[in-house]
Design a protein around this motif. Structure first.
Motif, PDB file in Angstrom:
ATOM      1  N   GLY A 303       0.814  -1.216   0.000  1.00  0.00           N
ATOM      2  CA  GLY A 303       0.000   0.000   0.000  1.00  0.00           C
ATOM      3  C   GLY A 303       0.844   1.260   0.000  1.00  0.00           C
ATOM      4  O   GLY A 303       2.044   1.231  -0.287  1.00  0.00           O
ATOM      5  N   ARG A 304       0.201   2.346   0.337  1.00  0.00           N
ATOM      6  CA  ARG A 304       0.849   3.659   0.340  1.00  0.00           C
ATOM      7  C   ARG A 304       0.905   4.180   1.775  1.00  0.00           C
ATOM      8  O   ARG A 304      -0.011   3.952   2.554  1.00  0.00           O
ATOM      9  N   ASP A 305       1.978   4.921   2.077  1.00  0.00           N
ATOM     10  CA  ASP A 305       2.114   5.593   3.372  1.00  0.00           C
ATOM     11  C   ASP A 305       1.942   4.626   4.547  1.00  0.00           C
ATOM     12  O   ASP A 305       1.296   4.963   5.544  1.00  0.00           O
ATOM     13  N   LEU A 306       2.495   3.446   4.429  1.00  0.00           N
ATOM     14  CA  LEU A 306       2.385   2.462   5.499  1.00  0.00           C
ATOM     15  C   LEU A 306       3.523   2.662   6.497  1.00  0.00           C
ATOM     16  O   LEU A 306       4.678   2.897   6.105  1.00  0.00           O
ATOM     17  N   ASN A 307       3.209   2.582   7.788  1.00  0.00           N
ATOM     18  CA  ASN A 307       4.201   2.738   8.850  1.00  0.00           C
ATOM     19  C   ASN A 307       4.669   1.344   9.262  1.00  0.00           C
ATOM     20  O   ASN A 307       3.993   0.650  10.022  1.00  0.00           O
ATOM     21  N   GLU A 308       5.852   0.949   8.781  1.00  0.00           N
ATOM     22  CA  GLU A 308       6.322  -0.419   9.009  1.00  0.00           C
ATOM     23  C   GLU A 308       6.517  -0.707  10.496  1.00  0.00           C
ATOM     24  O   GLU A 308       6.121  -1.778  10.980  1.00  0.00           O
ATOM     25  N   ASN A 309       7.112   0.229  11.241  1.00  0.00           N
ATOM     26  CA  ASN A 309       7.355  -0.016  12.670  1.00  0.00           C
ATOM     27  C   ASN A 309       6.041  -0.202  13.424  1.00  0.00           C
ATOM     28  O   ASN A 309       5.929  -1.067  14.299  1.00  0.00           O
ATOM     29  N   GLU A 310       5.063   0.618  13.088  1.00  0.00           N
ATOM     30  CA  GLU A 310       3.762   0.513  13.766  1.00  0.00           C
ATOM     31  C   GLU A 310       3.091  -0.819  13.439  1.00  0.00           C
ATOM     32  O   GLU A 310       2.527  -1.486  14.325  1.00  0.00           O
ATOM     33  N   LEU A 311       3.156  -1.231  12.172  1.00  0.00           N
ATOM     34  CA  LEU A 311       2.567  -2.512  11.786  1.00  0.00           C
ATOM     35  C   LEU A 311       3.278  -3.665  12.485  1.00  0.00           C
ATOM     36  O   LEU A 311       2.651  -4.607  12.975  1.00  0.00           O
ATOM     37  N   ARG A 312       4.603  -3.572  12.555  1.00  0.00           N
ATOM     38  CA  ARG A 312       5.376  -4.652  13.181  1.00  0.00           C
ATOM     39  C   ARG A 312       5.038  -4.765  14.665  1.00  0.00           C
ATOM     40  O   ARG A 312       4.813  -5.866  15.181  1.00  0.00           O
ATOM     41  N   ARG A 313       4.995  -3.625  15.351  1.00  0.00           N
ATOM     42  CA  ARG A 313       4.677  -3.659  16.786  1.00  0.00           C
ATOM     43  C   ARG A 313       3.285  -4.246  17.015  1.00  0.00           C
ATOM     44  O   ARG A 313       3.066  -5.048  17.926  1.00  0.00           O
ATOM     45  N   GLY A 314       2.338  -3.841  16.182  1.00  0.00           N
ATOM     46  CA  GLY A 314       0.974  -4.332  16.343  1.00  0.00           C
ATOM     47  C   GLY A 314       0.884  -5.831  16.127  1.00  0.00           C
ATOM     48  O   GLY A 314       0.214  -6.542  16.895  1.00  0.00           O
ATOM     49  N   PHE A 315       1.570  -6.331  15.099  1.00  0.00           N
ATOM     50  CA  PHE A 315       1.518  -7.766  14.794  1.00  0.00           C
ATOM     51  C   PHE A 315       2.230  -8.566  15.887  1.00  0.00           C
ATOM     52  O   PHE A 315       1.733  -9.595  16.358  1.00  0.00           O
ATOM     53  N   GLU A 316       3.400  -8.080  16.312  1.00  0.00           N
ATOM     54  CA  GLU A 316       4.154  -8.805  17.343  1.00  0.00           C
ATOM     55  C   GLU A 316       3.388  -8.861  18.661  1.00  0.00           C
ATOM     56  O   GLU A 316       3.536  -9.814  19.435  1.00  0.00           O
TER      57      GLU A 316
END
Length: 320
Positions: A303-316
């Motif tokens: 996608g566009r404008d995705l925050n990788e760190n935020e996604l990673r923290r949420g998934f972990e």
């Protein structure tokens, strides 16, 4: 001519339903054996694991988009397949959702060895009745895929009203009035209408791309679209994952063009396969984890404008 191996190029924008259609082709009782070449946007893709035809030979290309950086890989795989002629009846090439089908199709005309051994049967483009009109506004790839199609599968017709369906069909016809068009839900189109149609029309392609047969065609993607791959070793807790993914896609859905994943749920012997397009999510339990197979949970967001760190923290945080 008749001894050439037919090749179907399966294309369509992110989330349109290409893999669903491919699985339908591979699992129907048609008596044919296919070699499948899958190209995925993102360095750690999971599309190969989402293909259910266990008896098929699957070749993955994850090092870039088939229409630009890995076209040489495509030629090498095709050359290798030709040495094993007789072990399969046809080849299916599934492109990334961001691929321009023109340079992929061009491969079958400008590479002498490939052209001598194979025949481009058709470019089949899967489109999403729900989101296509939005993508035609912001994704030139979606328009190119329709323009180049010999056969169009207008998928997910159950997600729109009759008026919306008529609008999206008119939008497709304004771009490509020549392609055969089949309406479908969950890609439930008659496979005989897609394969071995001898539908590729070089004259029509030369009308829309006069330099099609000239080597050197190059394509650039929109730079703002990126792929993020996340892995959690071991299981995740569905009581944490489901609320998180639902909230995430409701809030960030407009920017998430595509999401998908294979998850190991706590105390669950089967793999949970998850698919999403913008805010629409779908998922179910599929085959068992195999003996010796590493239980891990993987997600891919495109996608566009995705925050990788935020996604990673949420998934972990969903880890069991």
């Amino acid at each position: 001519m008749s001894e050439k191996i037919p090749v179907t190029v399966l294309t369509g924008y992110l989330g349109a339903g290409k893999t669903t259609l491919l699985n339908r082709i591979l699992t129907e009782d048609h008596g044919k054996k296919f070699a499948v070449i899958v190209n995925e946007f993102g360095e750690a893709g999971i599309d190969g694991d989402l293909i259910v035809g266990a008896d098929e030979e699957i070749f993955e290309m994850n090092n870039g988009c088939i229409c630009c950086t890995v076209r040489g890989d495509l030629i090498r795989i095709l050359d290798g397949l030709m040495k094993r002629k007789g072990k399969f009846d046809a080849i299916i090439v599934e492109t990334t959702g961001l691929a321009d089908p023109a340079p992929v199709a061009q491969t079958f005309f400008v590479d002498q060895d490939v052209g001598d051994a194979t025949r481009l049967d058709a470019v089949v483009t899967v489109t999403d009745a729900k989101w296509l009109k939005d993508r035609l506004k912001d994704a030139p790839e979606a328009k190119n895929q329709i323009a180049f199609a010999d056969v169009i599968v207008l998928n997910k017709t159950d997600l729109v009203t009759a008026d919306e369906l008529a609008d999206v069909e008119a939008a497709i016809r304004a771009i490509n009035p020549y392609a055969k068009l089949h309406k479908a839900e969950r890609a439930n189109v008659d496979i005989a209408a897609l394969l071995d149609r001898n539908a590729f029309d070089l004259d029509r392609i030369l009308d829309i791309e006069p330099d099609f047969l000239e080597a050197g065609h190059h394509h650039h993607h929109a730079e703002d679209v990126r792929s993020i791959s996340l892995t959690v070793p071991g299981d995740v807790d569905p009581e944490k994952f489901m609320p998180w993914i639902n909230d995430l896609t409701q809030i960030q859905g407009p920017n998430i063009l595509r999401s998908k994943g294979i998850l190991a749920f706590k105390n669950e012997p089967r793999r949970f396969v998850f698919q999403g397009v913008h805010m629409i999510l779908d998922g179910d339990l599929q085959r068992d984890w195999k003996d010796g197979e590493t239980r891990e949970s993987r997600l891919v967001f495109i996608g566009r404008d995705l925050n990788e760190n935020e996604l990673r923290r949420g998934f972990e945080a969903c880890a069991a």
